[in-house]
Design an enzyme around this catalytic site. Structure first.
Site, PDB file in Angstrom:
ATOM      1  N   HIS A 151       1.417   3.323  12.327  1.00  0.00           N
ATOM      2  CA  HIS A 151       0.353   2.898  11.518  1.00  0.00           C
ATOM      3  C   HIS A 151       0.676   1.493  10.866  1.00  0.00           C
ATOM      4  O   HIS A 151      -0.700   1.060  10.236  1.00  0.00           O
ATOM      5  CB  HIS A 151      -0.047   4.315  10.546  1.00  0.00           C
ATOM      6  CG  HIS A 151       0.840   4.225   9.339  1.00  0.00           C
ATOM      7  ND1 HIS A 151       0.341   3.446   8.075  1.00  0.00           N
ATOM      8  CD2 HIS A 151       2.236   4.567   9.060  1.00  0.00           C
ATOM      9  CE1 HIS A 151       1.295   3.849   7.165  1.00  0.00           C
ATOM     10  NE2 HIS A 151       2.289   4.439   7.620  1.00  0.00           N
ATOM     11  N   CYS A 204       0.435   2.304 -12.447  1.00  0.00           N
ATOM     12  CA  CYS A 204      -0.168   3.629 -11.898  1.00  0.00           C
ATOM     13  C   CYS A 204      -0.301   3.706 -10.325  1.00  0.00           C
ATOM     14  O   CYS A 204      -0.084   4.969 -10.199  1.00  0.00           O
ATOM     15  CB  CYS A 204      -1.811   3.500 -12.233  1.00  0.00           C
ATOM     16  SG  CYS A 204      -2.105   3.487 -13.926  1.00  0.00           S
TER      17      CYS A 204
HETATM   18  C1  LIG Z   1       5.277   2.047   5.138  1.00  0.00           C
HETATM   19  C2  LIG Z   1       6.806   1.626   5.287  1.00  0.00           C
HETATM   20  C3  LIG Z   1       7.795   2.924   5.262  1.00  0.00           C
HETATM   21  C4  LIG Z   1       7.226   4.214   5.407  1.00  0.00           C
HETATM   22  O1  LIG Z   1       6.549   4.585   6.703  1.00  0.00           O
HETATM   23  P1  LIG Z   1       5.518   5.720   6.906  1.00  0.00           P
HETATM   24  O2  LIG Z   1       5.534   5.691   8.257  1.00  0.00           O
HETATM   25  O3  LIG Z   1       4.418   5.721   6.129  1.00  0.00           O
HETATM   26  O4  LIG Z   1       6.455   7.072   6.388  1.00  0.00           O
HETATM   27  C5  LIG Z   1       9.249   2.660   5.368  1.00  0.00           C
HETATM   28  N1  LIG Z   1       9.482   1.331   5.055  1.00  0.00           N
HETATM   29  C6  LIG Z   1       8.620   0.352   4.878  1.00  0.00           C
HETATM   30  C7  LIG Z   1       9.094  -1.101   4.667  1.00  0.00           C
HETATM   31  C8  LIG Z   1       7.101   0.571   4.749  1.00  0.00           C
HETATM   32  O5  LIG Z   1       6.173  -0.666   4.712  1.00  0.00           O
END
Ligand SMILES: *Cc1c(COP(=O)(O)O)cnc(C)c1O
Length: 392
Positions: A201, A325
């Site tokens: 994502h 927050c």
């Molecule tokens: C978003 C992010 C995560 C977590 O990924 P998810 O798929 O949302 O669990 C881990 N490390 C970094 C650097 C991120 O930007």
């Protein structure tokens, strides 16, 4: 009203072409990939095709790619898996002080489990000195985990250098590449990466699917126990459509990387220039050049980040702040504090992360909105009033 999304480090919009690729695997090919009849076999085939695509994007073998449910799971699996498998070899693990919570909090958990952790501080520009990591290596060090690119200040770490230090010392090297994948070319072989986390994502793929690269020969314990999926290393029925989406989104990101990066950087730089011209008493956080092309992070003195975010939201701008927050705690972001910023300045932070849907036409509106909001908040601040008086 205008809606301008400037929070691509938090998540990105699912690409239409990716969704189209995913649809048949949500609707028609619902068969369990472990089944041997036709609709099951098609699911299996599609997953293996996706694995080939992901492997080719990082220059590794398809058998080195394991699909997970997210970046967080990949980070947890890598760290906990290495620790559990190597506990008789040693119990010392090393990371940096600007990691994502998925890594940092897993390290703190390992500490509770009796492992010794060393958290190496970054330099003032938000980049780690590989020599400082090398200095911390001991006989019982089993893991080094340093993120590829930071999610708050965008700084890109010297991953290949850290990788070669780890390899030289026979220590497993994990990198959280969630922010880097799709934006920076990554060659896991050349960079001596043993384990690498990604998440769909963050590069216009679907939420709830990630991957962990595990170099051939690297042994780690499983996080999930159950069925024999993912070559017996990660139990659970596969998220077929998610996996297809991850691969397609990654492939598209790599194909269009140069074009997208140029487009995004132009807009990012124009907004940065505008802010620097229009707003006084600001600090630009993170190295100006060794950073992701989509990231700017400023601290505006005398204001609170969350007030800034809420007022920008009224103007249709979605942005982020590393302050109170939003993170659910009263402390400012550990990343900003790691740069040596005092608490009161770190509280006034703004992160803008641009994406391929960002438009040059919005630059003036973005800059003017931020300038107006910062000015308004400062007019309400007693600290600012005193400061202005003192300046004469
Ligand atoms: C978003 C992010 C995560 C977590 O990924 P998810 O798929 O949302 O669990 C881990 N490390 C970094 C650097 C991120 O930007």
């Amino acid at each position: 009203m205008k809606q301008i999304y400037l929070d691509h480090a938090a998540t990105t919009q699912l690409d239409e072409a990716v969704l189209k690729k995913m649809m048949p695997y949500m609707r028609d090919y619902y068969g369990n990939p472990s089944s041997i009849y036709t609709i099951g076999r098609e699911s299996k085939r599609a997953i293996e095709e996706a694995r080939d695509i992901v492997a080719s994007c990082f220059n590794c073998k398809n058998s080195e790619i394991y699909f997970t449910s997210c970046g967080t799971e990949s980070d947890n699996w890598a760290i906990k898996g290495v620790c559990a498998f190597n506990k008789n070899k040693g119990k010392h693990i090393i990371t940096s002080n600007i990691e994502h919570h998925a890594v940092l909090d897993t390290f703190l958990y390992m500490k509770k489990q009796g492992y010794e952790i060393t958290v190496v501080p970054v330099e003032k520009n938000g980049i780690i000195d590989p020599l400082k990591i090398e200095k911390e290596i001991r006989k019982d060090t089993i893991l080094i985990s340093v993120m590829f690119a930071n999610n708050e200040i965008g700084t890109i770490q010297p991953i290949a250098e850290i990788g070669s230090i780890a390899r030289k010392n026979n220590i497993i090297f994990h990198t959280d590449a969630v922010q880097a994948a799709g934006t920076i070319p990554i060659d896991v072989k050349e960079m001596n990466i043993d384990l690498m986390s990604i998440s769909a994502h963050k590069f216009y793929g679907p939420k709830g699917v990630g991957a962990l690269y595990i170099r051939r020969g690297i042994m780690i314990d499983n996080l999930f126990h159950g069925g024999g999926q993912e070559r017996t290393r990660r139990a659970a029925t596969e998220n077929i459509s998610g996996i297809i989406g991850l691969a397609e989104a990654l492939k598209l990101s790599l194909e269009n990387m140069d074009y997208n990066n140029n487009h995004i950087k132009k807009i990012r730089d124009a907004v940065k220039r505008g802010i620097e011209q229009k707003i006084p008493y600001i600090i630009y956080n993170g190295d100006p050049s060794q950073r992701l092309v989509n990231n700017i992070n400023f601290c505006f003195r005398f204001i609170e980040g969350e007030a800034l975010i809420l007022m920008l939201d009224f103007k249709g701008i979605s942005a982020s702040s590393g302050s109170a927050c939003t993170s659910g705690s009263l402390d400012p972001s550990h990343v900003l504090l790691a740069l040596g910023l005092p608490h009161e300045i770190a509280h006034g932070s703004l992160r803008l992360t641009f994406g391929r849907d960002s438009s040059m036409e919005d630059v003036d509106y973005i800059v003017d909105s931020i300038a107006q909001v910062v000015d308004r908040l400062r007019q309400m601040s007693p600290l600012y009033e005193t400061f202005v008086k003192e300046q004469g």
